[in-house]
Write a protein that holds these residues in place. Structure first.
Motif, PDB file in Angstrom:
ATOM      1  N   ASP A  29      45.888  25.908  47.844  1.00 26.84           N
ATOM      2  CA  ASP A  29      47.147  26.150  47.135  1.00 26.84           C
ATOM      3  C   ASP A  29      47.022  25.842  45.647  1.00 26.84           C
ATOM      4  O   ASP A  29      47.692  26.471  44.825  1.00 26.84           O
ATOM      5  CB  ASP A  29      48.272  25.303  47.750  1.00 26.84           C
ATOM      6  CG  ASP A  29      48.664  25.798  49.147  1.00 26.84           C
ATOM      7  OD1 ASP A  29      48.337  26.961  49.469  1.00 26.84           O
ATOM      8  OD2 ASP A  29      49.274  25.018  49.898  1.00 26.84           O
ATOM      9  N   THR A  30      46.193  24.858  45.311  1.00 24.10           N
ATOM     10  CA  THR A  30      46.084  24.453  43.906  1.00 24.10           C
ATOM     11  C   THR A  30      44.948  25.166  43.171  1.00 24.10           C
ATOM     12  O   THR A  30      44.858  25.057  41.957  1.00 24.10           O
ATOM     13  CB  THR A  30      45.858  22.936  43.797  1.00 24.10           C
ATOM     14  OG1 THR A  30      44.670  22.587  44.526  1.00 24.10           O
ATOM     15  CG2 THR A  30      47.045  22.178  44.380  1.00 24.10           C
ATOM     16  N   PHE A  31      44.083  25.862  43.890  1.00 26.47           N
ATOM     17  CA  PHE A  31      42.952  26.556  43.256  1.00 26.47           C
ATOM     18  C   PHE A  31      43.450  27.718  42.418  1.00 26.47           C
ATOM     19  O   PHE A  31      44.351  28.446  42.833  1.00 26.47           O
ATOM     20  CB  PHE A  31      41.999  27.076  44.337  1.00 26.47           C
ATOM     21  CG  PHE A  31      40.894  27.952  43.784  1.00 26.47           C
ATOM     22  CD1 PHE A  31      39.742  27.395  43.285  1.00 26.47           C
ATOM     23  CD2 PHE A  31      41.035  29.340  43.745  1.00 26.47           C
ATOM     24  CE1 PHE A  31      38.734  28.191  42.767  1.00 26.47           C
ATOM     25  CE2 PHE A  31      40.036  30.144  43.232  1.00 26.47           C
ATOM     26  CZ  PHE A  31      38.878  29.568  42.743  1.00 26.47           C
ATOM     27  N   PRO A  32      42.845  27.919  41.227  1.00 26.57           N
ATOM     28  CA  PRO A  32      41.879  27.041  40.573  1.00 26.57           C
ATOM     29  C   PRO A  32      42.580  25.988  39.725  1.00 26.57           C
ATOM     30  O   PRO A  32      43.725  26.164  39.341  1.00 26.57           O
ATOM     31  CB  PRO A  32      41.077  28.021  39.707  1.00 26.57           C
ATOM     32  CG  PRO A  32      42.087  29.062  39.333  1.00 26.57           C
ATOM     33  CD  PRO A  32      43.001  29.210  40.516  1.00 26.57           C
ATOM     34  N   VAL A  33      41.865  24.928  39.409  1.00 29.67           N
ATOM     35  CA  VAL A  33      42.443  23.860  38.584  1.00 29.67           C
ATOM     36  C   VAL A  33      41.863  23.876  37.175  1.00 29.67           C
ATOM     37  O   VAL A  33      42.246  23.058  36.337  1.00 29.67           O
ATOM     38  CB  VAL A  33      42.207  22.475  39.235  1.00 29.67           C
ATOM     39  CG1 VAL A  33      42.923  22.403  40.571  1.00 29.67           C
ATOM     40  CG2 VAL A  33      40.708  22.207  39.418  1.00 29.67           C
ATOM     41  N   ARG A  34      40.929  24.796  36.933  1.00 32.84           N
ATOM     42  CA  ARG A  34      40.298  24.934  35.619  1.00 32.84           C
ATOM     43  C   ARG A  34      39.732  26.355  35.513  1.00 32.84           C
ATOM     44  O   ARG A  34      39.769  27.106  36.490  1.00 32.84           O
ATOM     45  CB  ARG A  34      39.185  23.895  35.447  1.00 32.84           C
ATOM     46  CG  ARG A  34      38.063  24.011  36.462  1.00 32.84           C
ATOM     47  CD  ARG A  34      37.006  22.933  36.222  1.00 32.84           C
ATOM     48  NE  ARG A  34      35.870  23.069  37.139  1.00 32.84           N
ATOM     49  CZ  ARG A  34      35.836  22.570  38.359  1.00 32.84           C
ATOM     50  NH1 ARG A  34      36.889  21.879  38.821  1.00 32.84           N
ATOM     51  NH2 ARG A  34      34.773  22.727  39.128  1.00 32.84           N
ATOM     52  N   PRO A  35      39.222  26.748  34.347  1.00 36.92           N
ATOM     53  CA  PRO A  35      38.639  28.083  34.226  1.00 36.92           C
ATOM     54  C   PRO A  35      37.522  28.321  35.234  1.00 36.92           C
ATOM     55  O   PRO A  35      36.799  27.402  35.623  1.00 36.92           O
ATOM     56  CB  PRO A  35      38.092  28.095  32.791  1.00 36.92           C
ATOM     57  CG  PRO A  35      38.983  27.142  32.066  1.00 36.92           C
ATOM     58  CD  PRO A  35      39.284  26.048  33.051  1.00 36.92           C
ATOM     59  N   VAL A  36      37.394  29.560  35.679  1.00 30.39           N
ATOM     60  CA  VAL A  36      36.390  29.944  36.671  1.00 30.39           C
ATOM     61  C   VAL A  36      35.256  30.690  35.970  1.00 30.39           C
ATOM     62  O   VAL A  36      35.495  31.602  35.170  1.00 30.39           O
ATOM     63  CB  VAL A  36      37.017  30.835  37.763  1.00 30.39           C
ATOM     64  CG1 VAL A  36      35.941  31.372  38.715  1.00 30.39           C
ATOM     65  CG2 VAL A  36      38.079  30.056  38.535  1.00 30.39           C
ATOM     66  N   ARG A  37      34.027  30.299  36.272  1.00 32.67           N
ATOM     67  CA  ARG A  37      32.848  30.982  35.729  1.00 32.67           C
ATOM     68  C   ARG A  37      32.508  32.164  36.635  1.00 32.67           C
ATOM     69  O   ARG A  37      32.276  31.990  37.832  1.00 32.67           O
ATOM     70  CB  ARG A  37      31.648  30.038  35.664  1.00 32.67           C
ATOM     71  CG  ARG A  37      31.832  28.836  34.789  1.00 32.67           C
ATOM     72  CD  ARG A  37      30.652  27.874  34.975  1.00 32.67           C
ATOM     73  NE  ARG A  37      29.397  28.416  34.438  1.00 32.67           N
ATOM     74  CZ  ARG A  37      28.203  27.864  34.672  1.00 32.67           C
ATOM     75  NH1 ARG A  37      28.098  26.804  35.458  1.00 32.67           N
ATOM     76  NH2 ARG A  37      27.118  28.392  34.126  1.00 32.67           N
ATOM     77  N   PHE A  38      32.474  33.339  36.050  1.00 29.06           N
ATOM     78  CA  PHE A  38      32.103  34.553  36.779  1.00 29.06           C
ATOM     79  C   PHE A  38      30.740  34.975  36.227  1.00 29.06           C
ATOM     80  O   PHE A  38      30.649  35.631  35.206  1.00 29.06           O
ATOM     81  CB  PHE A  38      33.162  35.632  36.559  1.00 29.06           C
ATOM     82  CG  PHE A  38      33.041  36.821  37.470  1.00 29.06           C
ATOM     83  CD1 PHE A  38      32.102  36.873  38.488  1.00 29.06           C
ATOM     84  CD2 PHE A  38      33.890  37.909  37.312  1.00 29.06           C
ATOM     85  CE1 PHE A  38      32.001  37.973  39.327  1.00 29.06           C
ATOM     86  CE2 PHE A  38      33.817  39.017  38.151  1.00 29.06           C
ATOM     87  CZ  PHE A  38      32.864  39.044  39.159  1.00 29.06           C
ATOM     88  N   VAL A  39      29.676  34.536  36.893  1.00 30.65           N
ATOM     89  CA  VAL A  39      28.319  34.730  36.381  1.00 30.65           C
ATOM     90  C   VAL A  39      27.824  36.139  36.706  1.00 30.65           C
ATOM     91  O   VAL A  39      27.829  36.563  37.864  1.00 30.65           O
ATOM     92  CB  VAL A  39      27.358  33.683  36.973  1.00 30.65           C
ATOM     93  CG1 VAL A  39      25.931  33.921  36.468  1.00 30.65           C
ATOM     94  CG2 VAL A  39      27.818  32.279  36.608  1.00 30.65           C
ATOM     95  N   VAL A  40      27.397  36.832  35.663  1.00 28.09           N
ATOM     96  CA  VAL A  40      26.830  38.179  35.803  1.00 28.09           C
ATOM     97  C   VAL A  40      25.348  38.085  35.459  1.00 28.09           C
ATOM     98  O   VAL A  40      25.007  37.845  34.302  1.00 28.09           O
ATOM     99  CB  VAL A  40      27.537  39.182  34.864  1.00 28.09           C
ATOM    100  CG1 VAL A  40      26.920  40.572  35.007  1.00 28.09           C
ATOM    101  CG2 VAL A  40      29.029  39.225  35.161  1.00 28.09           C
ATOM    102  N   PRO A  41      24.437  38.274  36.428  1.00 29.81           N
ATOM    103  CA  PRO A  41      23.010  38.086  36.168  1.00 29.81           C
ATOM    104  C   PRO A  41      22.343  39.281  35.496  1.00 29.81           C
ATOM    105  O   PRO A  41      21.179  39.581  35.758  1.00 29.81           O
ATOM    106  CB  PRO A  41      22.446  37.843  37.571  1.00 29.81           C
ATOM    107  CG  PRO A  41      23.323  38.651  38.457  1.00 29.81           C
ATOM    108  CD  PRO A  41      24.707  38.569  37.842  1.00 29.81           C
ATOM    109  N   TYR A  42      23.089  39.958  34.644  1.00 28.06           N
ATOM    110  CA  TYR A  42      22.596  41.134  33.919  1.00 28.06           C
ATOM    111  C   TYR A  42      22.950  40.985  32.438  1.00 28.06           C
ATOM    112  O   TYR A  42      23.879  40.253  32.082  1.00 28.06           O
ATOM    113  CB  TYR A  42      23.234  42.414  34.466  1.00 28.06           C
ATOM    114  CG  TYR A  42      22.941  42.665  35.926  1.00 28.06           C
ATOM    115  CD1 TYR A  42      21.776  43.312  36.327  1.00 28.06           C
ATOM    116  CD2 TYR A  42      23.846  42.259  36.913  1.00 28.06           C
ATOM    117  CE1 TYR A  42      21.506  43.546  37.665  1.00 28.06           C
ATOM    118  CE2 TYR A  42      23.579  42.485  38.255  1.00 28.06           C
ATOM    119  CZ  TYR A  42      22.408  43.123  38.617  1.00 28.06           C
ATOM    120  OH  TYR A  42      22.139  43.347  39.941  1.00 28.06           O
TER     121      TYR A  42
END
Length: 327
Positions: A29-42
């Motif tokens: 319910d509380t997610f996310p609590v901070r910025p989310v890293r969306f890693v692109v391996p390109y």
């Protein structure tokens, strides 16, 4: 030491389970609590970036926290994937994955992670079809004429591909096997340089994303012979599918999706998956994906995991048959 065991152990276990479930529910319910890293391996600026940023913007709007697209290229996607595999399993670091994710482990003996066991499948985003194009100087107006020409001239046709071990490389190998021909595979650093050489006649054929060459095909600068998938493109109605052209067993579509560290709780995996599905289902998002040459593709985590396992097994046969190694 004497350990006291409560008489009503089932009640204790039930209480513990309820407490854990309550904590898990609260976490989701509380997610996310901070910025989310969306890693692109390109690298930035490639064909993956627009899709990743499109989904990232949608998740930012839903979650109320910034989803930061972070390009971590290098090592045949291994560097970026390692970042996510070793990240805390709390959903705040996710990976943009494509078909290459299941191919690279087949080509490298020593991997810092297990591509299937160290990640959990979260959601699919889109699929991409591949269009086989030739230089107009090649004496073939149809796929079957190209195959006949290649058989009459074994090893003399140059087949451009984007990097050794890429999905494009394996698609080229699969085509040669399905058609029963031999061509010279020429690796490039990217689809752009390969296309430039194709236009100049330095190579004769290439698999490309349709959106990159629609104008060239329509103007006759390139010849579109066949496209993967089940239906023809509206923008190129005269180009048949491989099935229509006589190669029904050629399956070379690629996919894009999202993975996370394997120990991310299942309720959170399901939450992220549902949110991605909401974004992909939006009409404006679908229009943008189509404009990029992609087909929107929604699946559950379980369906995605099954797809990855099937793709890994299928490409393993191609790698073995073509004897491809990168180390």
């Amino acid at each position: 030491m004497i350990v006291m065991i409560p008489r009503n152990t089932s009640a204790l276990f039930a209480a513990l389970w309820l407490a854990a479930a309550t904590c898990n529910a609260a976490a989701q319910d509380t997610f996310p609590v901070r910025p989310v890293r969306f890693v692109v391996p390109y690298p930035p600026g490639g064909s993956t970036d627009p899709t990743a940023r499109l989904v990232g913007a949608g998740l930012t709007a839903i979650w109320g926290h910034q989803v930061v697209v972070e390009n971590r290229a290098g090592g045949d996607t291994i560097i970026g994937s390692t970042v996510v595999a070793s990240a805390p399993p709390d959903g705040h670091t996710i990976l943009y994955a494509a078909t290459t994710h299941v191919i690279i482990p087949l080509l490298h003996k020593n991997m810092p992670f297990n591509a299937m066991k160290d990640f959990v499948s979260v959601a699919t985003i889109a699929t991409n079809e591949k269009l086989l194009v030739t230089h107009p100087g090649v004496p073939a107006n149809t796929l079957q004429e190209l195959i006949a020409h290649a058989k009459a001239n074994p090893g003399k046709l140059n087949f451009a591909m984007t990097a050794n071990g890429s999905a494009n490389h394996l698609a080229s190998e699969m085509f040669n096997m399905a058609a029963g021909i031999k061509t010279l595979l020429v690796p490039y650093r990217g689809a752009g340089p390969a296309l430039t050489d194709l236009m100049g006649g330095h190579v004769q054929m290439q698999f490309v994303l349709p959106v990159a060459v629609i104008g060239h095909v329509q103007r006759g600068n390139l010849r579109g012979l066949a496209i993967s998938g089940e239906t023809r493109l509206v923008s190129m109605p005269k180009v048949p599918t491989f099935t229509e052209a006589g190669l029904a067993k050629l399956e070379i579509s690629t996919w894009q999706g999202i993975l996370a560290p394997v120990k991310v709780p299942r309720p959170l995996v399901n939450r992220i998956s549902r949110d991605v599905a909401k974004i992909v289902a939006q009409r404006d998002v679908q229009d943008k994906l189509n404009a990029q040459g992609s087909t929107p593709f929604i699946s559950t985590p379980e369906q995605f995991a099954k797809l990855m396992a099937e793709e890994s097994a299928r490409y393993a046969k191609v790698v073995a048959a073509a004897n491809i190694r990168l180390d």
